[in-house]
Design an enzyme around this catalytic site. Structure first.
Site, PDB file in Angstrom:
ATOM      1  N   ASP B  93      36.623  42.821  45.528  1.00  0.00           N
ATOM      2  CA  ASP B  93      36.151  43.077  44.168  1.00  0.00           C
ATOM      3  C   ASP B  93      34.669  43.450  44.248  1.00  0.00           C
ATOM      4  O   ASP B  93      34.073  43.461  45.327  1.00  0.00           O
ATOM      5  CB  ASP B  93      36.427  41.870  43.265  1.00  0.00           C
ATOM      6  CG  ASP B  93      35.743  40.606  43.747  1.00  0.00           C
ATOM      7  OD1 ASP B  93      34.880  40.681  44.654  1.00  0.00           O
ATOM      8  OD2 ASP B  93      36.058  39.524  43.225  1.00  0.00           O
ATOM      9  N   ASP B 267      46.492  40.715  42.141  1.00  0.00           N
ATOM     10  CA  ASP B 267      45.919  39.594  42.890  1.00  0.00           C
ATOM     11  C   ASP B 267      45.786  38.452  41.906  1.00  0.00           C
ATOM     12  O   ASP B 267      45.603  38.662  40.708  1.00  0.00           O
ATOM     13  CB  ASP B 267      44.520  39.923  43.422  1.00  0.00           C
ATOM     14  CG  ASP B 267      43.456  39.767  42.346  1.00  0.00           C
ATOM     15  OD1 ASP B 267      43.348  40.649  41.472  1.00  0.00           O
ATOM     16  OD2 ASP B 267      42.766  38.728  42.340  1.00  0.00           O
TER      17      ASP B 267
END
Lengths: 376, 376
Positions: B93, B267
């Site tokens: 991320d 996720d």
């Protein structure tokens, strides 16, 4: 497979013995180190990992297991071997030591001990007979007599009366255990750091003709040489053809020196507990992974180890995991530490067989002394 | 092996897609669930276990890793793949989401964000360019643009200006990422729960012709139907031949329904976090191992599972471990949960290929509805 509990000394080198305990659930090669599986789990390890490292036997703590999940419940669940998925031999302590160290509101009488659970405050009674009953319900292969372990320093008279009561409890445990050919009940030598009390205890237990003998009340904070002195006094008095178990010991160095004095079995929380605190046992001594020197060190703990935790992970990664309090840090270091302990025991057994135990001790200690790798 | 980052849709069933991302480090079969490896470790798991469950890719958190061990240090150590012993694809991320949720003293401007580490209080700056630089230092295969994720509920004007800034940051990230054929930088659709803002964000990002598109700012507490509405709006606007990643989602049911709307990647910390809190995901729904009903249940969580944690350990043992706060409890339940998530994804992929995704959804939901085994 045998139906009896038997111990054979296969080789001797000085006072060090290479032996074998056989029992229905398997063989224990001695000298043996028993990983501590406190509450039905060797902390942060899968049982197959423990087995694969070469452990023949693990230890279960009666105190923890009687409180959670409970002895009768454990029996209904098929016993500890089934519960924890460890089909190999299990030794249980009597529960006494942890009653003394963990439980609340203890009261000890000739009859036994009453105490309060540290988990939920519930009241429990444990007599010598009940300790053996519980160990039977757990399904333990090697059971320990209930004893009282006095905190040192203590008056000689306190140590003596406690030791004498432990002897009477040994008789009661022997009676309660009865005749179980595939299992064993060990007596425990007490007597603090006082030579004639240790002698009295060892000889009285020897007269009971038990299947094995533990030495208790040591490694409780006294200097190493006091412990070794007590072994020098005690071991020669114990029967030659019975296994000798030094309870709660110890560091790799304690083990080396105790084997030299005739000890066959050990258990200790050090490798597991230290692993959860960022400490690694290695061929090169103790390594503190928390130390900043490891932060950019891509070398493994020990490139020569067969254990993936020691061989395949960088010190930098282990350092990171420990500093970040990641579960994997404890998992890997516990794995490494138990691997090192089993590696040490294998080395000890091989050296005794080869008649070069003194040389092995010297080499092993010298390797520890040289210390860890130089920083990168 | 390919030297390019490529995505192919292999089969479609309604809006659901079965696809494949190929890149130098391997293939990601989609729909894919990415276990979260926050700080360089999928908590309480060995990487070989994660891999063996069928995970093709894991997620790393830039925020955690930039603070510990640090991005430049990670690069010196050879990157995250080497560090964590995961040679397969990794998505990171941008760090932005966790700066907003974990860090102290945040200040956001057009330039970027400054914040204080929650670990040691140190000051850090993160611009779109620095986020991409850090992700590059980590060695990430799929990198995310820096975005701002507004907490809902919020004013439309606040959501809009934040979304517009995220679009400008996407341009800067694209520029900073440059031309890296084997890797990808994904843009992130924002716009809160407001239809025309989601549309504006999706179309503007589409015009940038990125290698993949994430949908952010969902699963942050809003009802499931709001999230699904946003997917219904967004997915059709995104290019057909680019992977779509729904960030931070979700429950098994969220995943089923999002795949039906055209999502390819997920996720979520749920399987790992729930595992550490005694909750198991199974074919029969969610099972709370802390519940006393399991205390004497010798049945495994799921006798049909291929995962040892689900198949080989009794519920009674798992209950005991959870109640006793033993590390092995979290290890086994995390393993079980990640196994269930990967099993679900495999079922999803197979069903799309077979053109029976709707039937698969119905059957899977019905099995959850029937619930867990009756108590013993």
């Amino acid at each position: 497979m045998t139906t009896n509990f038997q111990f054979s000394v296969l080789a001797e080198d000085g006072s060090a013995r290479r032996g074998s305990i056989t029992m229905p659930r398997g063989e224990v090669r001695t000298p043996a180190f028993m990983p501590v599986g406190t509450g039905g789990t060797v902390k942060a390890m899968y049982m197959d990992q423990v087995r694969a490292l070469g452990a023949d036997i693990i230890l279960g703590n009666t105190y923890h297991l009687m409180l959670r999940p409970g002895a009768e419940r454990m029996a209904r669940l098929g016993g500890l071997h089934e519960f924890a998925r460890w089909p190999h031999p299990i030794l249980t302590d009597s529960g006494g030591f942890q009653v003394m160290s963990l439980a609340g509101l203890r009261k000890i009488t000739e009859q036994g001990v009453t105490f309060q659970s540290h988990v939920d405050g519930s009241r429990h009674e444990m007599s010598p007979e009940r300790s053996i009953e519980i160990q039977g319900l757990l399904g333990s292969d090697i059971q320990m007599q209930l004893d009282e372990c006095v905190r040192l320093p203590a008056d000689e008279s306190a140590i003596e009366s406690s030791m004498e009561m432990s002897l009477r409890w040994a008789e009661r445990c022997k009676e309660a255990f009865g005749d179980q050919p595939g299992k064993a009940m060990f007596g425990i030598v007490q007597g603090g750091d006082i030579q004639h009390l240790r002698e009295r205890s060892a000889l009285a237990l020897k007269d009971m003709d038990l299947k094995g003998y533990a030495i208790g009340g040591l490694a409780v904070g006294e200097p190493q040489d006091v412990m070794l002195d007590m072994l020098d006094i005690t071991c020669p008095l114990l029967p030659q053809h019975r296994p000798r178990y030094l309870m709660g010991v110890g560091t790799p160095d304690d083990i080396l020196k105790s084997v030299a004095r005739g000890i066959d079995m050990f258990d200790c929380v050090m490798p597991t507990r230290a692993g959860r605190h960022g400490l690694a046992y290695t061929r090169r001594g103790k390594v503190n992974l928390r130390n900043a020197r490891h932060a950019e060190d891509t070398r493994p703990l020990d490139e020569r180890s067969d254990c993936p935790a020691a061989r395949d992970y960088s010190r930098a990664y282990l350092h990171h995991l420990v500093r970040s309090n990641e579960a994997l840090g404890g998992m890997l270091l516990t794995w490494n530490n138990l691997a090192y302990y089993q590696y040490l025991m294998q080395g000890i057994r091989d050296a005794i067989e080869a008649g070069r135990y003194t040389e092995f001790m010297t080499q092993t200690q010298a390797e520890w002394e040289r210390g860890d790798l130089d920083p990168v």
